[in-house]
Design an enzyme around this catalytic site. Structure first.
Site, PDB file in Angstrom:
ATOM      1  N   PHE A  13       0.847  -1.197   0.000  1.00 24.81           N
ATOM      2  CA  PHE A  13       0.000   0.000   0.000  1.00 24.81           C
ATOM      3  C   PHE A  13       0.878   1.242   0.000  1.00 24.81           C
ATOM      4  O   PHE A  13       1.693   1.434   0.906  1.00 24.81           O
ATOM      5  CB  PHE A  13      -0.952   0.051   1.202  1.00 24.81           C
ATOM      6  N   LYS A  36       2.171  10.440   7.754  1.00 28.53           N
ATOM      7  CA  LYS A  36       1.358  10.103   8.927  1.00 28.53           C
ATOM      8  C   LYS A  36       1.746  10.782  10.260  1.00 28.53           C
ATOM      9  O   LYS A  36       1.187  11.805  10.592  1.00 28.53           O
ATOM     10  CB  LYS A  36       1.265   8.584   9.066  1.00 28.53           C
ATOM     11  N   ASP A  50       9.129   3.153   1.832  1.00 23.20           N
ATOM     12  CA  ASP A  50       7.961   3.933   2.218  1.00 23.20           C
ATOM     13  C   ASP A  50       7.762   3.791   3.733  1.00 23.20           C
ATOM     14  O   ASP A  50       7.238   2.786   4.208  1.00 23.20           O
ATOM     15  CB  ASP A  50       6.741   3.425   1.438  1.00 23.20           C
TER      16      ASP A  50
HETATM   17  C1  LIG Z   1      -1.098   5.609   4.728  1.00 24.64           C
HETATM   18  C2  LIG Z   1      -0.006   5.224   3.815  1.00 24.64           C
HETATM   19  C3  LIG Z   1       0.206   5.903   2.601  1.00 24.64           C
HETATM   20  C4  LIG Z   1      -0.730   6.961   2.074  1.00 24.64           C
HETATM   21  O1  LIG Z   1      -0.829   8.052   2.906  1.00 24.64           O
HETATM   22  P1  LIG Z   1      -2.019   9.132   2.676  1.00 24.64           P
HETATM   23  O2  LIG Z   1      -1.642  10.243   3.598  1.00 24.64           O
HETATM   24  O3  LIG Z   1      -3.293   8.447   3.032  1.00 24.64           O
HETATM   25  O4  LIG Z   1      -1.975   9.524   1.248  1.00 24.64           O
HETATM   26  C5  LIG Z   1       1.310   5.557   1.842  1.00 24.64           C
HETATM   27  N1  LIG Z   1       2.150   4.584   2.247  1.00 24.64           N
HETATM   28  C6  LIG Z   1       1.967   3.897   3.392  1.00 24.64           C
HETATM   29  C7  LIG Z   1       2.954   2.846   3.796  1.00 24.64           C
HETATM   30  C8  LIG Z   1       0.880   4.182   4.208  1.00 24.64           C
HETATM   31  O5  LIG Z   1       0.681   3.475   5.328  1.00 24.64           O
END
Ligand SMILES: *Cc1c(COP(=O)(O)O)cnc(C)c1O
Length: 416
Positions: free
Chosen positions: A157, A270, A241
């Protein structure tokens, strides 16, 4: 329509406070109906209206309190409304909220320096969300390598915008195609699969150091080091990420520190702003003028919130706390529900834990809500536990008790 009900202040007496609560409770139904009427129905929300929060506890419109094991999806790491973050936002909001990047501002350069020092990168690009930080990472990888392809993991994700969605495996994609071409998905945890998937057009490999949305999947300990070696051999960039795993969540400042791997590009968001939206892409490579931009990116209010958040993480030693309480949480869960029939696995690092059930977990989430615990279910069968890092041991004990009550277990002897 009922009037907007501001929270009662300290000067209000007990009766007034009860009246406020009563009026707000009446509004719950109205809020839910309006949500259905006016907001695109993209979310499955739990049936409470949250009105305030403090530390690891939130309160709904009825005045009921909940231990928060969701933390706004691993966002509220310093707890809800940390006084130092609130004070910093208030002061900055009265001074200067937004300027655009046509000018210099102090909070932005201060945060940039802080982030570079914390992550061991030379440069940062600021944006406003996780998906945006991934977009910048993908663009930067194409620019640097002059190649187009990406390799990502199954069940990954990385966000919902077109680029991020193209390297995301976990969500609905088909109706939005065509996405970026030449994206290959390989099995997570297997470095050889990456070696085989790399071709002459591969710009970068993008991975989460622990997969969050997929259900808190921790890779084998040597995985990321091997991936890094493969990438170096084949002249391919590694993007990590850390949007969900960053800022102490897993018991290190960044999850990459567990594995002693420095990627070529790293994304964060986040928890960075303590609840205020902000994201960042870090690298030793850089965009040049005109190659990328964001109107709001790194605005003074967001950067001030992030600076205060990082300061709280440092002052309150929340990274160490995440490791210590994560170990405690994991141990208590293993002891109480680890051996029970409905539980397949308990796993995670620091305060990023997953309890994998044999069945779907929505029922457990609703049952916990009734008992005063906020839970999140991801990948259908995994309860993701990502409380604020300021969570107390007594909160963890409540969560463990509620979970073992719901899962109907007879407590197992310690160590199982
Ligand atoms: C939540 C998340 C995203 C996306 O973040 P948004 O602020 O919702 O766009 C991308 N990568 C990872 C690993 C995430 O947990």
């Amino acid at each position: 329509m009922l009037p907007y009900t501001a929270p009662p202040t300290r000067q209000h007496g007990a009766l007034i406070k009860r009246i406020y609560t009563w009026v707000r409770a009446l509004r719950t139904q109205e809020v839910m109906e309006k949500e259905r009427q006016f907001i695109m129905q993209t979310y499955a929300r739990l049936p409470i209206v949250i009105i305030e929060g403090r530390g690891a506890v939130v309160r709904d419109a009825y005045g009921r309190e909940y231990v928060d094991c969701v933390a706004g999806i691993a966002v509220n790491s310093v707890g809800h409304c940390h006084p130092k973050v609130v004070a910093a936002i208030k002061t900055q909001a009265e001074r200067l909220i937004h300027t655009s990047n046509l000018f210099y501002t102090e909070p932005q350069v201060e945060l940039a320096e802080k982030l570079c020092r914390l992550t061991n990168f030379e440069k940062v690009f600021f944006c406003n969300s996780g998906a945006e930080s991934v977009e910048a990472a993908l663009k930067l990888a194409r620019k640097v390598t002059k190649k187009k392809g990406f390799i990502a993991a199954e069940n990954s994700f990385h966000g919902r915008t077109f680029g991020a969605l193209s390297v995301t495996h976990h969500v609905k994609r088909d109706i939005f195609e065509p996405l970026l071409s030449n994206v290959k998905f390989i099995r997570y945890g297997d470095a050889d699969a990456i070696r085989k998937a790399i071709d002459e057009d591969t710009a970068a490999v993008i991975l989460e150091p622990i997969q969050g949305e997929a259900g808190v999947i921790v890779p084998p300990p040597e995985y990321l080091r091997e991936v890094k070696e493969v990438c170096e051999e084949r002249d391919v960039l590694l993007i990590l990420d850390e949007v969900q795993t960053g800022f102490g969540r897993t018991g290190r400042w960044f999850c990459k520190d567990h594995f002693k791997v420095q990627p070529d590009i790293m994304t964060v968001a986040k928890a960075l702003g303590g609840g205020f939206p902000i994201g960042a892409t870090l690298s030793n490579f850089s965009f040049e003028r005109g190659e990328h931009a964001s109107t709001f990116g790194g605005n003074p209010l967001a950067c001030t919130a992030a600076l205060a958040t990082i300061q709280v993480i440092e002052e309150e030693r929340l990274v160490e706390r995440s490791e210590r309480l994560g170990t405690y949480f994991m141990q208590r869960l293993s002891e109480t529900i680890g051996g029970c029939d409905g539980v397949k696995d308990v796993r995670g690092k620091g305060l990023m834990l997953g309890v994998e059930l044999r069945e779907r977990c929505e029922g457990v989430v609703h049952a916990a809500l009734k008992r005063g615990v906020l839970l999140n279910c991801t990948a259908d069968r995994v309860i993701r536990l990502v409380p604020p890092l300021v969570v107390e041991k007594s909160h963890i004990d409540v969560v463990v008790e509620v979970l073992s009550e719901i899962l109907g277990t007879t407590p197992q002897p310690p160590g199982i």
